[in-house]
Design a protein around this motif. Structure first.
Motif, PDB file in Angstrom:
ATOM      1  N   ILE A 147       5.419   0.327 -13.349  1.00 40.67           N
ATOM      2  CA  ILE A 147       6.237   0.168 -13.109  1.00 40.67           C
ATOM      3  C   ILE A 147       6.190  -0.140 -11.005  1.00 40.67           C
ATOM      4  O   ILE A 147       5.691   0.485 -10.548  1.00 40.67           O
ATOM      5  CB  ILE A 147       7.770   1.475 -13.555  1.00 40.67           C
ATOM      6  CG1 ILE A 147       7.986   1.252 -14.762  1.00 40.67           C
ATOM      7  CG2 ILE A 147       8.712   0.929 -12.373  1.00 40.67           C
ATOM      8  CD1 ILE A 147       8.868   0.118 -15.582  1.00 40.67           C
ATOM      9  N   GLU A 148       7.099  -1.401 -11.067  1.00 39.94           N
ATOM     10  CA  GLU A 148       7.076  -1.636  -9.691  1.00 39.94           C
ATOM     11  C   GLU A 148       8.110  -1.318  -9.051  1.00 39.94           C
ATOM     12  O   GLU A 148       9.266  -2.087  -9.618  1.00 39.94           O
ATOM     13  CB  GLU A 148       6.615  -2.523  -8.847  1.00 39.94           C
ATOM     14  CG  GLU A 148       5.286  -2.283  -8.418  1.00 39.94           C
ATOM     15  CD  GLU A 148       3.909  -3.287  -8.148  1.00 39.94           C
ATOM     16  OE1 GLU A 148       5.531  -4.469  -7.760  1.00 39.94           O
ATOM     17  OE2 GLU A 148       3.079  -3.181  -7.519  1.00 39.94           O
ATOM     18  N   ALA A 149       9.185  -1.244  -7.756  1.00 41.81           N
ATOM     19  CA  ALA A 149       9.868  -1.356  -7.024  1.00 41.81           C
ATOM     20  C   ALA A 149       9.956  -2.217  -5.660  1.00 41.81           C
ATOM     21  O   ALA A 149       8.718  -1.932  -5.354  1.00 41.81           O
ATOM     22  CB  ALA A 149      10.887   0.357  -6.885  1.00 41.81           C
ATOM     23  N   LEU A 165       0.854  -1.034  -0.039  1.00 40.78           N
ATOM     24  CA  LEU A 165      -0.152  -0.071   0.017  1.00 40.78           C
ATOM     25  C   LEU A 165       1.167   1.322   0.143  1.00 40.78           C
ATOM     26  O   LEU A 165       0.789   2.686  -0.642  1.00 40.78           O
ATOM     27  CB  LEU A 165      -1.034  -0.007   1.232  1.00 40.78           C
ATOM     28  CG  LEU A 165      -1.519   1.526   1.630  1.00 40.78           C
ATOM     29  CD1 LEU A 165      -3.006   1.528   0.168  1.00 40.78           C
ATOM     30  CD2 LEU A 165      -2.680   1.555   3.162  1.00 40.78           C
ATOM     31  N   LYS A 166       1.429   1.152   0.744  1.00 47.04           N
ATOM     32  CA  LYS A 166       2.439   2.713   1.389  1.00 47.04           C
ATOM     33  C   LYS A 166       3.509   2.459   0.308  1.00 47.04           C
ATOM     34  O   LYS A 166       3.177   3.627   0.236  1.00 47.04           O
ATOM     35  CB  LYS A 166       3.292   2.507   2.507  1.00 47.04           C
ATOM     36  CG  LYS A 166       3.569   2.348   3.053  1.00 47.04           C
ATOM     37  CD  LYS A 166       4.015   2.663   4.706  1.00 47.04           C
ATOM     38  CE  LYS A 166       4.393   0.724   4.654  1.00 47.04           C
ATOM     39  NZ  LYS A 166       5.148   1.102   6.126  1.00 47.04           N
ATOM     40  N   SER A 167       3.770   1.865  -1.195  1.00 43.49           N
ATOM     41  CA  SER A 167       4.663   2.525  -2.100  1.00 43.49           C
ATOM     42  C   SER A 167       3.920   2.886  -3.141  1.00 43.49           C
ATOM     43  O   SER A 167       4.454   3.113  -4.315  1.00 43.49           O
ATOM     44  CB  SER A 167       5.554   0.752  -2.473  1.00 43.49           C
ATOM     45  OG  SER A 167       5.238   0.143  -2.163  1.00 43.49           O
ATOM     46  N   PHE A 205       8.158   6.484  -5.047  1.00 45.45           N
ATOM     47  CA  PHE A 205       8.763   7.080  -5.780  1.00 45.45           C
ATOM     48  C   PHE A 205      10.115   6.891  -7.199  1.00 45.45           C
ATOM     49  O   PHE A 205      10.090   7.173  -7.401  1.00 45.45           O
ATOM     50  CB  PHE A 205      10.043   8.476  -4.794  1.00 45.45           C
ATOM     51  CG  PHE A 205      10.605   9.551  -5.438  1.00 45.45           C
ATOM     52  CD1 PHE A 205      10.087  10.928  -5.235  1.00 45.45           C
ATOM     53  CD2 PHE A 205      11.557   9.922  -5.858  1.00 45.45           C
ATOM     54  CE1 PHE A 205      10.324  11.894  -5.749  1.00 45.45           C
ATOM     55  CE2 PHE A 205      12.109  11.116  -6.531  1.00 45.45           C
ATOM     56  CZ  PHE A 205      11.226  12.033  -6.736  1.00 45.45           C
ATOM     57  N   ILE A 206      10.925   5.553  -6.483  1.00 43.72           N
ATOM     58  CA  ILE A 206      11.971   5.016  -7.449  1.00 43.72           C
ATOM     59  C   ILE A 206      10.859   4.703  -8.746  1.00 43.72           C
ATOM     60  O   ILE A 206      11.084   4.983 -10.099  1.00 43.72           O
ATOM     61  CB  ILE A 206      12.825   4.293  -7.044  1.00 43.72           C
ATOM     62  CG1 ILE A 206      13.479   4.562  -6.100  1.00 43.72           C
ATOM     63  CG2 ILE A 206      13.143   2.891  -8.406  1.00 43.72           C
ATOM     64  CD1 ILE A 206      14.499   3.994  -5.332  1.00 43.72           C
ATOM     65  N   ALA A 207       9.490   3.636  -8.281  1.00 48.33           N
ATOM     66  CA  ALA A 207       8.741   3.590  -9.663  1.00 48.33           C
ATOM     67  C   ALA A 207       8.304   4.949 -10.363  1.00 48.33           C
ATOM     68  O   ALA A 207       8.001   4.460 -11.629  1.00 48.33           O
ATOM     69  CB  ALA A 207       8.346   2.623  -9.216  1.00 48.33           C
ATOM     70  N   PHE A 235      17.689  -1.294  -4.403  1.00 46.34           N
ATOM     71  CA  PHE A 235      16.321  -1.486  -5.022  1.00 46.34           C
ATOM     72  C   PHE A 235      16.611  -2.195  -6.104  1.00 46.34           C
ATOM     73  O   PHE A 235      17.119  -1.763  -6.905  1.00 46.34           O
ATOM     74  CB  PHE A 235      15.625   0.484  -4.694  1.00 46.34           C
ATOM     75  CG  PHE A 235      15.276   0.600  -3.739  1.00 46.34           C
ATOM     76  CD1 PHE A 235      14.250   0.941  -3.074  1.00 46.34           C
ATOM     77  CD2 PHE A 235      16.464   1.811  -3.000  1.00 46.34           C
ATOM     78  CE1 PHE A 235      14.511   1.659  -1.444  1.00 46.34           C
ATOM     79  CE2 PHE A 235      16.045   2.575  -1.853  1.00 46.34           C
ATOM     80  CZ  PHE A 235      15.344   2.451  -0.898  1.00 46.34           C
ATOM     81  N   LEU A 236      15.268  -2.834  -6.350  1.00 51.61           N
ATOM     82  CA  LEU A 236      15.370  -3.539  -7.842  1.00 51.61           C
ATOM     83  C   LEU A 236      14.041  -3.006  -8.856  1.00 51.61           C
ATOM     84  O   LEU A 236      12.880  -2.869  -7.446  1.00 51.61           O
ATOM     85  CB  LEU A 236      14.417  -4.720  -6.961  1.00 51.61           C
ATOM     86  CG  LEU A 236      15.247  -6.177  -8.828  1.00 51.61           C
ATOM     87  CD1 LEU A 236      16.712  -5.673  -8.566  1.00 51.61           C
ATOM     88  CD2 LEU A 236      14.954  -7.775  -7.688  1.00 51.61           C
ATOM     89  N   VAL A 237      13.812  -2.368  -9.652  1.00 51.82           N
ATOM     90  CA  VAL A 237      12.574  -2.230 -10.737  1.00 51.82           C
ATOM     91  C   VAL A 237      12.319  -2.723 -11.483  1.00 51.82           C
ATOM     92  O   VAL A 237      13.080  -3.454 -12.478  1.00 51.82           O
ATOM     93  CB  VAL A 237      13.345  -0.837 -10.733  1.00 51.82           C
ATOM     94  CG1 VAL A 237      12.019   0.380 -10.919  1.00 51.82           C
ATOM     95  CG2 VAL A 237      14.201   0.249  -9.514  1.00 51.82           C
ATOM     96  N   TYR A 238      11.392  -2.973 -12.278  1.00 52.94           N
ATOM     97  CA  TYR A 238      10.523  -3.692 -12.913  1.00 52.94           C
ATOM     98  C   TYR A 238       9.769  -3.524 -12.870  1.00 52.94           C
ATOM     99  O   TYR A 238       8.554  -2.967 -12.378  1.00 52.94           O
ATOM    100  CB  TYR A 238      10.639  -4.951 -12.088  1.00 52.94           C
ATOM    101  CG  TYR A 238      10.154  -5.480 -10.954  1.00 52.94           C
ATOM    102  CD1 TYR A 238       8.731  -5.946 -11.063  1.00 52.94           C
ATOM    103  CD2 TYR A 238      10.952  -5.394  -9.945  1.00 52.94           C
ATOM    104  CE1 TYR A 238       8.133  -5.918  -9.360  1.00 52.94           C
ATOM    105  CE2 TYR A 238      10.174  -5.321  -8.666  1.00 52.94           C
ATOM    106  CZ  TYR A 238       9.260  -6.225  -8.152  1.00 52.94           C
ATOM    107  OH  TYR A 238       8.001  -5.829  -7.366  1.00 52.94           O
ATOM    108  N   ARG A 239       9.233  -3.994 -14.377  1.00 47.46           N
ATOM    109  CA  ARG A 239       7.969  -3.904 -15.085  1.00 47.46           C
ATOM    110  C   ARG A 239       6.489  -4.892 -14.344  1.00 47.46           C
ATOM    111  O   ARG A 239       6.803  -5.713 -13.591  1.00 47.46           O
ATOM    112  CB  ARG A 239       7.975  -4.440 -16.133  1.00 47.46           C
ATOM    113  CG  ARG A 239       8.839  -3.229 -17.674  1.00 47.46           C
ATOM    114  CD  ARG A 239       8.121  -2.020 -17.809  1.00 47.46           C
ATOM    115  NE  ARG A 239       6.621  -2.323 -18.561  1.00 47.46           N
ATOM    116  CZ  ARG A 239       6.952  -2.025 -19.895  1.00 47.46           C
ATOM    117  NH1 ARG A 239       8.203  -0.872 -20.378  1.00 47.46           N
ATOM    118  NH2 ARG A 239       5.779  -1.141 -20.315  1.00 47.46           N
ATOM    119  N   THR A 240       5.647  -4.282 -14.889  1.00 46.72           N
ATOM    120  CA  THR A 240       4.429  -4.749 -13.410  1.00 46.72           C
ATOM    121  C   THR A 240       3.485  -5.479 -14.795  1.00 46.72           C
ATOM    122  O   THR A 240       2.649  -6.624 -14.557  1.00 46.72           O
ATOM    123  CB  THR A 240       3.511  -4.780 -12.699  1.00 46.72           C
ATOM    124  OG1 THR A 240       2.777  -3.321 -13.578  1.00 46.72           O
ATOM    125  CG2 THR A 240       4.290  -3.344 -11.951  1.00 46.72           C
ATOM    126  N   GLY A 241       3.651  -4.465 -15.607  1.00 45.70           N
ATOM    127  CA  GLY A 241       2.355  -5.146 -16.854  1.00 45.70           C
ATOM    128  C   GLY A 241       0.841  -4.770 -16.760  1.00 45.70           C
ATOM    129  O   GLY A 241       0.172  -4.885 -17.162  1.00 45.70           O
TER     130      GLY A 241
END
Lengths: 191, 423
Positions: free
Chosen positions: B155-157, B52-54, B139-141, B173-179
């Motif tokens: 995007i999610e991180a 929720l927070k991210s 914020f990174i996402a 942090f890892l940053v990746y696509r979610t679709g």
């Protein structure tokens, strides 16, 4: 025979405090301070009890537990000796740190024998695990005034029920303990 | 460049609600931030709370970054990323190093506000194994989405290392696509203004207004130091996104309400405790500061003076147009405000509330009553944990509150009545 700490400690130089904690509840039973100020003794009693309990658990894991277990702490110009009496009491002797350890041991042994003789051997009415768990978390968690609310929310146990922890059933008690572990960042409770 | 853009704050006239790049912002200290985030963890559990927070941070940050991209006319992904890193540090959230493509990537952080201040405040007392920098994560996402013009939610991180765990020296942090695709719920300045009633003035308006103006001028020049932290008034301060707080607090309370109404009320009480910590630490810290002394003069043990000072501070922090409606020293304080930073978000997102939900007003005003009646200001007390416990949880200076009206309930203004408890 009545416990008379002023009498027992008479003539023991550089002894500052004697604090007797009832176990397993970690509550102050009796204390003596050379300067007469006993305000910190009640709070200290809880922590000293927890300390001996944690020490016992560590020694058990290391297969080094014995009846003669003694905890010795040197800090801030003080030498503190903690001894158990039949797992019902913990006695803390607080000396000035410049007293030779050999002398301290002799004095502790003498005082401990007299205290042991004087302490009542009633069956200590143990508080419930729920009460002990909540007392423990209130003692160690940050922002202790909020702890009960935090446990209620995390464990999904209404506040009214937490106020009577002796009545918590097994499943709720488990959730409460999990919440307490999360709040303190520990894996399990050894109470 | 981004730092300059953050200084271009706009205020809704007469309401003391603050915006940067069309995004509502407020100032809050680490005591508030840590307790507030912890409350969401308590309510939802670490995993659901982190999600929720991210996501809330991503949603709120996306609005800010889109606004900054437009205002600064940023053209390339690299320009957006550098501006985002600068803005993050200027707002007092720490230093981020974001290394991403449109497909994701990685990021690292140093001196991140939540992790760093948690270690400072709680690190010696409790252990923590789960990461704490959900705001940085979102914020990174959002930075990645805006830099590469991706759909909201694309995007999610995830924070995979955090300094709150003793083994880590920095946050990663890892940053990746979610679709995924989500519908962002941005609250712009005009959206907010449209939900507001008319403004009004209160007792000692001239004094409150002058204090607010002076402090607004002062805070306009405040930005993160080399670490990206704002250390002032004895606390770590952040310029923060109001939607972040509002999304996570109201969603958490609603989720708890589905389980049990009394547990939802417990969460609300913890949110008010965040407000009390804010009132005590931030308001108290400002009143004790050298900056305050040069702006207003040393604080005196005059309850009305302390109350009006705090109302000026609340306005300057972007909390709303808090005005003194009635004052009876030692007995009763009545404060009115057309809105707080919480209320317009609530109205727009959830409709009218069944009960008052101005948690910051409820918590902070109780703290203000204590500051006004329990502190001997001439003795320059230290604003530490011992004073907090003695003041707010002692037995000789207890205060209760009630709210006859609240903007979240559909009323045209919020009113809080704080009264001394009589046993």
């Amino acid at each position: 025979m009545q416990l008379q700490l002023p009498e027992i400690t008479r003539g023991v130089e550089r002894l500052r405090n004697v604090i007797i904690t009832v176990m397993p509840d970690c509550l102050l039973y009796e204390s003596w301070s050379r300067d007469g100020d006993q305000t910190a003794n009640e709070e200290a009693a809880s922590y000293l009890g927890d300390l001996v309990r944690a020490n016992r658990e560590a020694l058990r894991v290391m297969r080094a537990l014995s009846d003669e277990m003694q905890v010795t702490i040197e800090s801030g110009g003080l030498l503190i000796i903690l001894r158990e009496i039949e797992s019902s009491y913990v006695v803390g002797f607080v000396f000035e740190s410049d007293v030779p350890l050999g002398m301290v041991r002799v004095q502790v042994r003498t005082m401990l024998a007299r205290i042991t003789e004087a302490l009542p051997r009633f069956a200590v009415s143990e508080s419930s695990r729920g009460e002990r768990v909540l007392e423990f978390v209130e003692r160690y968690a940050p922002d202790p005034h909020t702890v009960l609310l935090r446990v209620a929310v995390q464990a999904r146990v209404p506040l009214d029920e937490l106020r009577n922890p002796a009545n918590l059933d097994g499943e709720r008690m488990q959730r409460v303990e999990r919440a307490v572990c999360t709040i303190l960042g520990i894996d399990s409770l050894t109470l | 460049m981004a730092t300059d853009a953050l200084r271009e704050r706009s205020w809704i006239d007469g309401h003391d609600l603050m915006f940067v790049a069309d995004t509502q912002v407020v100032y809050h200290c680490h005591h508030f931030n840590l307790f507030f985030d912890q409350t969401i963890d308590d309510a939802l559990g670490v995993e659901e709370s982190s999600r929720l927070k991210s996501r809330a941070a991503r949603e709120a940050s996306r609005q800010l970054l889109l606004g900054l991209r437009k205002r600064l006319d940023l053209q390339t992904p690299a320009e957006v990323i550098r501006a985002a890193e600068s803005a993050f540090a200027a707002m007092g959230h720490g230093r981020l190093h974001i290394n991403v493509s449109a497909e994701g990537g990685e990021a690292s952080g140093e001196y991140l506000h939540y992790g760093y201040s948690w270690k400072e405040k709680y690190g010696a007392v409790v252990r923590r194994s789960h990461p704490i920098d959900a705001f940085a994560t979102g914020f990174i996402a959002a930075t990645t989405e805006v830099a590469f013009s991706l759909d909201p939610g694309a995007i999610e991180a995830r924070e995979i290392e955090c300094i709150v765990s003793r083994a880590a020296s920095r946050c990663r942090f890892l940053v990746y696509r979610t679709g995924e695709r989500v519908q962002p719920a941005a609250l712009t300045e005009s959206d907010c203004a449209n939900l507001l009633g008319s403004s009004f003035t209160g007792l000692d308006e001239e004094r409150v207004s002058a204090i607010a103006s002076g402090l607004k001028e002062f805070t306009a020049g405040v930005a993160g130091d080399d670490r990206g932290l704002i250390q002032a008034f004895g606390v770590f301060v952040t310029m923060h996104l109001a939607s972040y707080y509002n999304r996570i607090s109201f969603d958490a309370v609603h989720e708890m309400g589905k389980i049990d109404a009394s547990l939802a009320a417990n969460v609300e009480e913890l949110l008010r405790e965040s407000g009390r910590q804010c009132g005590f630490n931030t308001f108290g810290g400002i009143l004790r500061s050298a900056e305050w002394e040069s702006l207003v003069g040393p604080p005196r043990s005059d309850p009305k003076e302390i109350v009006t000072s705090c109302l000026g501070i609340a306005r300057a922090l972007g909390f709303g147009h808090w005005t003194l409606h009635e004052f009876e020293p030692g007995e009763r304080i009545v404060v009115r405000t057309p809105a707080t930073y919480e209320t317009s978000f609530y109205r727009r997102t959830y409709g009218a509330s069944s009960h008052p939900r101005c948690y910051i007003l409820q918590g902070a005003m109780v703290a203000v009553a204590h500051l006004a009646h329990g502190v001997v200001w001439e003795e320059s007390p230290s604003f530490d944990e011992a004073l907090y416990q003695r003041l707010l949880h002692g037995t000789d200076n207890a205060w209760d509150w009630s709210m006859p009206t609240c903007h979240t309930c559909g009323d045209t203004f919020s009113e809080i009545v704080v009264t001394r408890r009589r046993s």
